[in-house]
Design an enzyme around this catalytic site. Structure first.
Site, PDB file in Angstrom:
ATOM      1  N   LYS A 144       0.811  -1.276   0.147  1.00  0.00           N
ATOM      2  CA  LYS A 144      -0.169   0.139  -0.277  1.00  0.00           C
ATOM      3  C   LYS A 144       0.632   1.226  -0.026  1.00  0.00           C
ATOM      4  O   LYS A 144       0.552   2.516  -0.626  1.00  0.00           O
ATOM      5  CB  LYS A 144      -1.340   0.076   1.046  1.00  0.00           C
ATOM      6  CG  LYS A 144      -2.010  -1.012   0.667  1.00  0.00           C
ATOM      7  CD  LYS A 144      -3.208  -0.867   0.383  1.00  0.00           C
ATOM      8  CE  LYS A 144      -4.142  -1.808   0.085  1.00  0.00           C
ATOM      9  NZ  LYS A 144      -4.574  -3.119   1.377  1.00  0.00           N
ATOM     10  N   GLU A 163      -9.721   6.406   2.840  1.00  0.00           N
ATOM     11  CA  GLU A 163     -10.861   5.312   2.946  1.00  0.00           C
ATOM     12  C   GLU A 163      -9.645   4.169   3.419  1.00  0.00           C
ATOM     13  O   GLU A 163      -8.632   3.767   3.266  1.00  0.00           O
ATOM     14  CB  GLU A 163     -11.736   4.802   2.349  1.00  0.00           C
ATOM     15  CG  GLU A 163     -11.452   4.060   1.150  1.00  0.00           C
ATOM     16  CD  GLU A 163     -10.351   4.529  -0.169  1.00  0.00           C
ATOM     17  OE1 GLU A 163     -10.005   5.793   0.277  1.00  0.00           O
ATOM     18  OE2 GLU A 163      -9.278   3.633   0.048  1.00  0.00           O
ATOM     19  N   SER A 187       2.264  -9.886  -0.482  1.00  0.00           N
ATOM     20  CA  SER A 187       1.775  -8.554  -0.796  1.00  0.00           C
ATOM     21  C   SER A 187       1.661  -7.992   0.693  1.00  0.00           C
ATOM     22  O   SER A 187       1.950  -6.451   1.089  1.00  0.00           O
ATOM     23  CB  SER A 187       0.146  -8.334  -1.011  1.00  0.00           C
ATOM     24  OG  SER A 187      -0.822  -8.923  -0.402  1.00  0.00           O
TER      25      SER A 187
HETATM   26  C1  LIG Z   1      -5.484  -3.959   0.905  1.00  0.00           C
HETATM   27  C2  LIG Z   1      -4.074  -5.192   0.957  1.00  0.00           C
HETATM   28  C3  LIG Z   1      -4.556  -6.542  -0.679  1.00  0.00           C
HETATM   29  C4  LIG Z   1      -5.895  -5.952  -0.772  1.00  0.00           C
HETATM   30  O1  LIG Z   1      -5.022  -5.331  -2.093  1.00  0.00           O
HETATM   31  P1  LIG Z   1      -5.103  -4.899  -4.091  1.00  0.00           P
HETATM   32  O2  LIG Z   1      -5.763  -3.643  -3.708  1.00  0.00           O
HETATM   33  O3  LIG Z   1      -6.087  -5.679  -4.438  1.00  0.00           O
HETATM   34  O4  LIG Z   1      -4.040  -4.919  -3.534  1.00  0.00           O
HETATM   35  C5  LIG Z   1      -3.057  -7.375  -0.181  1.00  0.00           C
HETATM   36  N1  LIG Z   1      -2.872  -7.262   0.526  1.00  0.00           N
HETATM   37  C6  LIG Z   1      -2.461  -6.721   1.047  1.00  0.00           C
HETATM   38  C7  LIG Z   1      -2.199  -6.992   2.403  1.00  0.00           C
HETATM   39  C8  LIG Z   1      -3.394  -6.559   1.489  1.00  0.00           C
HETATM   40  O5  LIG Z   1      -3.307  -4.504   2.480  1.00  0.00           O
END
Ligand SMILES: *Cc1c(COP(=O)(O)O)cnc(C)c1O
Length: 394
Positions: free
Chosen positions: A90, A112, A378
């Site tokens: 993020k 948000e 992620s």
């Molecule tokens: C917010 C988040 C996601 C999902 O958001 P995308 O916009 O689909 O990437 C995935 N993994 C983590 C760790 C997140 O914080």
């Protein structure tokens, strides 16, 4: 309303800008500013410097030797977005848009958040760049993700509960958009995924492309070949599109993994490509979970970050053209992958990322040992431990 579906910001028949009149002018201003600064060498140099010296990029590409031996198929690699400052991808987008807000002369960020990861990233960037910050969060999510509320407040942000409807991410986005429309003069709306009206899906994707660009170099160096398969989880779709986009012209297979919740038949899931249909949600035409009257359905996932009824419009184009495959992992499959990575590699993944990991483990098995599969990790799982312990799941 600007219902035009021709011109910029369209991905096949998806995307566009379905917005109230009041947001027309500010979106035009944003488009112009983004076009100008994204082409400005000084902006790019400042952003790269922040990504490197503040967030810790480039993030590593980690080979999972024990997991690969255990599964007995393709070589499993992880792109380590969990090692970014604040613990997920993020921050890539928050730094990009935060810097853009500063260049536009804005003094306040409005955002948000669902699980709180995007809120924390935005509050962090606001502190760094000396901007005021308000974050909207569903009242239910505030209870589920207490530590992130405290974190945002500690960073100096004001956190406001969204109390309409299901009191989760969708309601938080609505409140954040309303705040923006009422405070256009000084406020920048920092959207957290590749969603919403044009130019957000394109802009967020471009700020997240750093994932795929780095990966391409790293995997060529490590393996002397492109990977056979890329896997990423898909909430709004920003970590997935950031990883996939630089490989779209290459002979590389890609799979996006949505939240299967308790299974598609149960109705308790967030798989927009298995049970959703085209419709408009929060400014964009995309695949959404809706009833026959077009009312948005409740979603369910063990991971708050994948728990949203819409998906980034560019993924709809990739889905319809067949360039990217979309599947889902259930809560149970994600939890099992979560434990496996923790125990075999010493890496505790976010529950969101665990969905991608579940599919990675499944696919690796049927691939050859000289083939390469890369899973986008992620985020890290520290944020999920409280909820898992309370639920008796670990
Ligand atoms: C917010 C988040 C996601 C999902 O958001 P995308 O916009 O689909 O990437 C995935 N993994 C983590 C760790 C997140 O914080």
């Amino acid at each position: 309303m600007n219902l035009s579906l021709s011109g910029e910001g369209h991905f096949g028949g998806f995307g566009g800008a379905f917005i109230p009149e009041t947001l027309y002018q500010p979106l035009e201003e944003l488009k112009a500013a983004y076009a100008s600064f994204s082409a400005d060498p000084e902006f790019n140099q400042q952003l790269n410097q922040l990504l490197m010296n503040y967030s810790g990029r480039p993030t590593p590409l980690t080979f999972c030797s024990r997991l690969t031996a255990e599964i007995g198929g393709a070589k499993i690699y992880l792109k380590r977005e969990d090692l970014n400052h604040t613990g997920s991808h993020k921050i890539n987008n928050a730094l990009g848009q935060g810097l853009l807000a500063l260049k536009m002369g804005k003094t306040r960020l409005d955002a948000e958040t669902g699980a709180g990861q995007h809120g924390v990233a935005t509050a962090t960037v606001a502190a760094l760049l000396n901007l005021k910050c308000t974050v909207y969060m569903g009242a239910v999510d505030m209870q589920r993700q207490g530590p992130n509320v405290l974190r945002m407040r500690l960073l100096g942000a004001e956190v406001i509960a969204a109390k309409a409807g299901a009191q989760t991410l969708k309601e938080a986005i609505s409140d954040a958009l309303r705040d923006w429309a009422e405070n256009l003069e000084d406020t920048y709306y920092l959207l957290g995924s590749a969603l919403g009206p044009h130019p957000y899906p394109t802009m967020v994707r471009n700020f997240q492309r750093v994932i795929g660009l780095e990966l391409k170099e790293q995997v060529l160096k490590a393996e002397g070949q492109l990977p056979q398969l890329l896997v990423a989880c898909v909430g709004g779709g920003s970590n997935a599109i950031g990883m996939f986009h630089p490989f779209l012209e290459d002979p590389v297979k890609m799979i996006g993994v949505e939240a299967g919740g308790q299974g598609i038949e149960s109705g308790k899931h967030a798989s927009r490509f298995n049970g959703g249909s085209p419709g408009v949600l929060q400014g964009t035409l995309t695949h959404i979970l809706q009833d026959p009257d077009g009312q948005i359905l409740e979603t369910h996932s063990i991971s708050a970050g994948l728990d949203y009824a819409g998906v980034g419009p560019e993924h709809c184009q990739l889905f319809e053209s067949g360039r990217v495959d979309y599947t889902f992992a259930t809560d149970d499959q994600a939890l099992s992958a979560f434990k496996k990575l923790s125990q075999f590699e010493g890496i505790i993944p976010a529950l969101e990322s665990s969905h991608a990991l579940a599919e990675t483990l499944l696919r690796a098995k049927s691939m050859a040992p000289d083939e390469v599969i890369v899973c986008n990790l992620s985020g890290r799982g520290d944020k999920d431990l409280d909820a898992l312990i309370k639920g008796g799941l670990i």
